[in-house]
Design a protein around this motif. Structure first.
Motif, PDB file in Angstrom:
ATOM      1  N   GLY A  75      -8.265  -4.741   4.540  1.00  0.00           N
ATOM      2  CA  GLY A  75      -9.032  -3.845   3.675  1.00  0.00           C
ATOM      3  C   GLY A  75      -8.176  -3.590   2.442  1.00  0.00           C
ATOM      4  O   GLY A  75      -7.092  -3.015   2.551  1.00  0.00           O
ATOM      5  N   ALA A  76      -8.630  -4.061   1.286  1.00  0.00           N
ATOM      6  CA  ALA A  76      -7.738  -4.086   0.123  1.00  0.00           C
ATOM      7  C   ALA A  76      -8.112  -3.051  -0.931  1.00  0.00           C
ATOM      8  O   ALA A  76      -7.636  -3.111  -2.058  1.00  0.00           O
ATOM      9  CB  ALA A  76      -7.704  -5.488  -0.479  1.00  0.00           C
ATOM     10  N   GLU A  77      -8.927  -2.050  -0.545  1.00  0.00           N
ATOM     11  CA  GLU A  77      -9.378  -1.052  -1.525  1.00  0.00           C
ATOM     12  C   GLU A  77      -8.186  -0.269  -2.083  1.00  0.00           C
ATOM     13  O   GLU A  77      -8.239   0.236  -3.199  1.00  0.00           O
ATOM     14  CB  GLU A  77     -10.354  -0.042  -0.908  1.00  0.00           C
ATOM     15  CG  GLU A  77     -11.506  -0.634  -0.121  1.00  0.00           C
ATOM     16  CD  GLU A  77     -11.081  -1.110   1.249  1.00  0.00           C
ATOM     17  OE1 GLU A  77     -10.289  -0.412   1.919  1.00  0.00           O
ATOM     18  OE2 GLU A  77     -11.528  -2.207   1.660  1.00  0.00           O
ATOM     19  N   SER A  78      -7.130  -0.178  -1.278  1.00  0.00           N
ATOM     20  CA  SER A  78      -5.994   0.639  -1.671  1.00  0.00           C
ATOM     21  C   SER A  78      -4.995  -0.115  -2.548  1.00  0.00           C
ATOM     22  O   SER A  78      -3.948   0.414  -2.901  1.00  0.00           O
ATOM     23  CB  SER A  78      -5.293   1.129  -0.410  1.00  0.00           C
ATOM     24  OG  SER A  78      -5.024   0.025   0.419  1.00  0.00           O
ATOM     25  N   LEU A  79      -5.316  -1.365  -2.882  1.00  0.00           N
ATOM     26  CA  LEU A  79      -4.386  -2.202  -3.654  1.00  0.00           C
ATOM     27  C   LEU A  79      -5.074  -2.778  -4.876  1.00  0.00           C
ATOM     28  O   LEU A  79      -6.282  -2.995  -4.864  1.00  0.00           O
ATOM     29  CB  LEU A  79      -3.932  -3.402  -2.800  1.00  0.00           C
ATOM     30  CG  LEU A  79      -3.305  -3.141  -1.450  1.00  0.00           C
ATOM     31  CD1 LEU A  79      -3.194  -4.444  -0.683  1.00  0.00           C
ATOM     32  CD2 LEU A  79      -1.935  -2.524  -1.631  1.00  0.00           C
ATOM     33  N   GLU A  89       0.827  -1.209   0.000  1.00  0.00           N
ATOM     34  CA  GLU A  89       0.000   0.000   0.000  1.00  0.00           C
ATOM     35  C   GLU A  89       0.862   1.260   0.000  1.00  0.00           C
ATOM     36  O   GLU A  89       0.593   2.213  -0.732  1.00  0.00           O
ATOM     37  CB  GLU A  89      -0.922  -0.019   1.223  1.00  0.00           C
ATOM     38  CG  GLU A  89      -1.837   1.180   1.302  1.00  0.00           C
ATOM     39  CD  GLU A  89      -2.785   1.094   2.486  1.00  0.00           C
ATOM     40  OE1 GLU A  89      -3.055  -0.019   2.978  1.00  0.00           O
ATOM     41  OE2 GLU A  89      -3.248   2.151   2.919  1.00  0.00           O
ATOM     42  N   TYR A  90       1.912   1.280   0.813  1.00  0.00           N
ATOM     43  CA  TYR A  90       2.776   2.459   0.916  1.00  0.00           C
ATOM     44  C   TYR A  90       3.852   2.513  -0.163  1.00  0.00           C
ATOM     45  O   TYR A  90       4.664   3.427  -0.185  1.00  0.00           O
ATOM     46  CB  TYR A  90       3.410   2.536   2.308  1.00  0.00           C
ATOM     47  CG  TYR A  90       2.416   2.942   3.366  1.00  0.00           C
ATOM     48  CD1 TYR A  90       2.045   4.281   3.532  1.00  0.00           C
ATOM     49  CD2 TYR A  90       1.829   1.996   4.197  1.00  0.00           C
ATOM     50  CE1 TYR A  90       1.123   4.655   4.488  1.00  0.00           C
ATOM     51  CE2 TYR A  90       0.903   2.359   5.156  1.00  0.00           C
ATOM     52  CZ  TYR A  90       0.560   3.691   5.296  1.00  0.00           C
ATOM     53  OH  TYR A  90      -0.368   4.061   6.247  1.00  0.00           O
ATOM     54  N   GLY A  91       3.903   1.514  -1.018  1.00  0.00           N
ATOM     55  CA  GLY A  91       4.880   1.523  -2.097  1.00  0.00           C
ATOM     56  C   GLY A  91       6.274   1.118  -1.661  1.00  0.00           C
ATOM     57  O   GLY A  91       7.231   1.268  -2.417  1.00  0.00           O
ATOM     58  N   ALA A  92       6.400   0.594  -0.422  1.00  0.00           N
ATOM     59  CA  ALA A  92       7.694   0.074   0.032  1.00  0.00           C
ATOM     60  C   ALA A  92       8.037  -1.196  -0.739  1.00  0.00           C
ATOM     61  O   ALA A  92       9.202  -1.571  -0.843  1.00  0.00           O
ATOM     62  CB  ALA A  92       7.650  -0.208   1.531  1.00  0.00           C
ATOM     63  N   ALA A  93       7.008  -1.845  -1.247  1.00  0.00           N
ATOM     64  CA  ALA A  93       7.174  -2.929  -2.215  1.00  0.00           C
ATOM     65  C   ALA A  93       6.218  -2.630  -3.364  1.00  0.00           C
ATOM     66  O   ALA A  93       5.142  -2.088  -3.149  1.00  0.00           O
ATOM     67  CB  ALA A  93       6.849  -4.279  -1.576  1.00  0.00           C
ATOM     68  N   ASP A  94       6.635  -2.949  -4.589  1.00  0.00           N
ATOM     69  CA  ASP A  94       5.769  -2.694  -5.741  1.00  0.00           C
ATOM     70  C   ASP A  94       4.625  -3.696  -5.798  1.00  0.00           C
ATOM     71  O   ASP A  94       3.518  -3.374  -6.204  1.00  0.00           O
ATOM     72  CB  ASP A  94       6.574  -2.797  -7.042  1.00  0.00           C
ATOM     73  CG  ASP A  94       7.695  -1.787  -7.070  1.00  0.00           C
ATOM     74  OD1 ASP A  94       7.385  -0.589  -6.964  1.00  0.00           O
ATOM     75  OD2 ASP A  94       8.874  -2.195  -7.159  1.00  0.00           O
ATOM     76  N   MET A  95       4.951  -4.900  -5.403  1.00  0.00           N
ATOM     77  CA  MET A  95       3.923  -5.936  -5.383  1.00  0.00           C
ATOM     78  C   MET A  95       4.190  -6.907  -4.251  1.00  0.00           C
ATOM     79  O   MET A  95       5.258  -6.871  -3.615  1.00  0.00           O
ATOM     80  CB  MET A  95       3.815  -6.643  -6.742  1.00  0.00           C
ATOM     81  CG  MET A  95       5.103  -7.138  -7.332  1.00  0.00           C
ATOM     82  SD  MET A  95       5.033  -7.107  -9.137  1.00  0.00           S
ATOM     83  CE  MET A  95       4.075  -8.501  -9.431  1.00  0.00           C
ATOM     84  N   GLY A  96       3.217  -7.783  -3.984  1.00  0.00           N
ATOM     85  CA  GLY A  96       3.393  -8.726  -2.891  1.00  0.00           C
ATOM     86  C   GLY A  96       2.467  -9.910  -3.061  1.00  0.00           C
ATOM     87  O   GLY A  96       1.587  -9.909  -3.925  1.00  0.00           O
ATOM     88  N   ILE A  97       2.702 -10.912  -2.228  1.00  0.00           N
ATOM     89  CA  ILE A  97       1.834 -12.088  -2.235  1.00  0.00           C
ATOM     90  C   ILE A  97       1.240 -12.216  -0.834  1.00  0.00           C
ATOM     91  O   ILE A  97       1.972 -12.278   0.155  1.00  0.00           O
ATOM     92  CB  ILE A  97       2.624 -13.358  -2.623  1.00  0.00           C
ATOM     93  CG1 ILE A  97       3.237 -13.168  -4.020  1.00  0.00           C
ATOM     94  CG2 ILE A  97       1.718 -14.578  -2.586  1.00  0.00           C
ATOM     95  CD1 ILE A  97       4.104 -14.327  -4.488  1.00  0.00           C
TER      96      ILE A  97
END
Ligand code: ADP
Ligand code: PRP
Ligand code: MG
Length: 208
Positions: free
Chosen positions: A78-82, A60-68
């Motif tokens: 709450g995944a609205e931000s992703l 969410e904060y962009g510390a990682a571009d993607m994740g699993i």
């Protein structure tokens, strides 16, 4: 550089073959290394090793571009931000209620021990059951045995943990699998790199 957030343990183990098909092989093994950033055989991809529940936060904060991350974790966060573009169909299990095998059916009011506070609240509210939720961080199965709760909301796979503790599964809340999540800004800024990785994952998944 693309940074992918993954948790140690079953998600890491089950994600490895998928990553491998995309040419991504970590240089260190998180089981033996204390490193939290793992370089890979691809110069443009690194992994960060974090707790499963922290994956949505990093992405969410962009510390990682993607994740699993497991759907259970995404629901609770709450995944609205992703973006959640892919169901990887790994680390599959069920989110369920469970109780002592001799305990009566849940009535109008119930004490529930869980680490899924928001999800449990919503579930019981929709059933019109008044739930007093007790937040735990693990070993939920113990709660009904020591009188802390009437039932639990937890993940069930083989059912062995429930059985070993004299509990039984009751109601299915949701089937769970791990999802690929992507930071919304990264999806725009690094579109080509991310899209080509998504395509590769999709191709591998289609063969399964
Ligand atoms: P944690 O330390 O948070 O418990 P896990 O590696 O056990 O980390 O769980 C990570 C994810 O794997 C969970 O969010 C869930 O989606 C899935 N999972 C957890 N337990 C099981 C299980 N017994 N079988 C299959 N998948 C599971
Ligand atoms: C998970 C989950 C259950 C168990 C269910 O625990 O929290 O306790 O697996 O699997 P089963 O139905 O096959 O027994 P996990 O092994 O991840 O332990 P931890 O999260 O408490 O470390
Ligand atoms: Mg676990």
């Amino acid at each position: 550089m693309l940074t992918i957030a993954v948790s140690k343990g079953r998600i890491y183990e089950e994600a490895l073959p998928l990553l491998e098909e995309a040419g991504i092989r970590p240089v260190d093994d998180p089981k033996t290394s204390r490193k939290l950033i793992l370089q890979t055989t691809r110069d443009d991809v690194q992994l960060v090793i974090i707790r499963a529940t922290d994956v949505p936060t990093f992405v969410e904060y962009g510390a990682a571009d993607m994740g699993i991350a497991g759907k259970d974790v995404l629901l609770e966060h709450g995944a609205e931000s992703l973006y959640e573009p892919l169901d990887l169909n790994i680390a599959t299990c069920r989110l369920m209620t469970a109780a002592h095998k001799d305990a009566p059916d849940i009535s109008r009011r119930v004490r529930v021990a869980t680490k899924y506070v928001k999800t449990a609240k919503k579930y019981f509210a929709e059933l019109g059951i008044q739930a007093d939720i007790i937040k735990l961080y693990g070993s939920m199965e113990l709660a009904p045995l020591v009188g802390l709760a009437d039932c639990i909301v937890d993940l069930v796979d083989t059912g062995n943990t429930l059985k070993a503790n004299g509990l039984e599964p009751r109601d299915l809340i949701m089937n769970i699998s791990s999802r690929l999540v992507v930071n919304k800004a990264a999806m725009k800024m690094k579109h080509q790199a991310i899209q080509s990785l998504l395509d590769q994952f999709e191709k591998t998944l289609a063969k399964r």
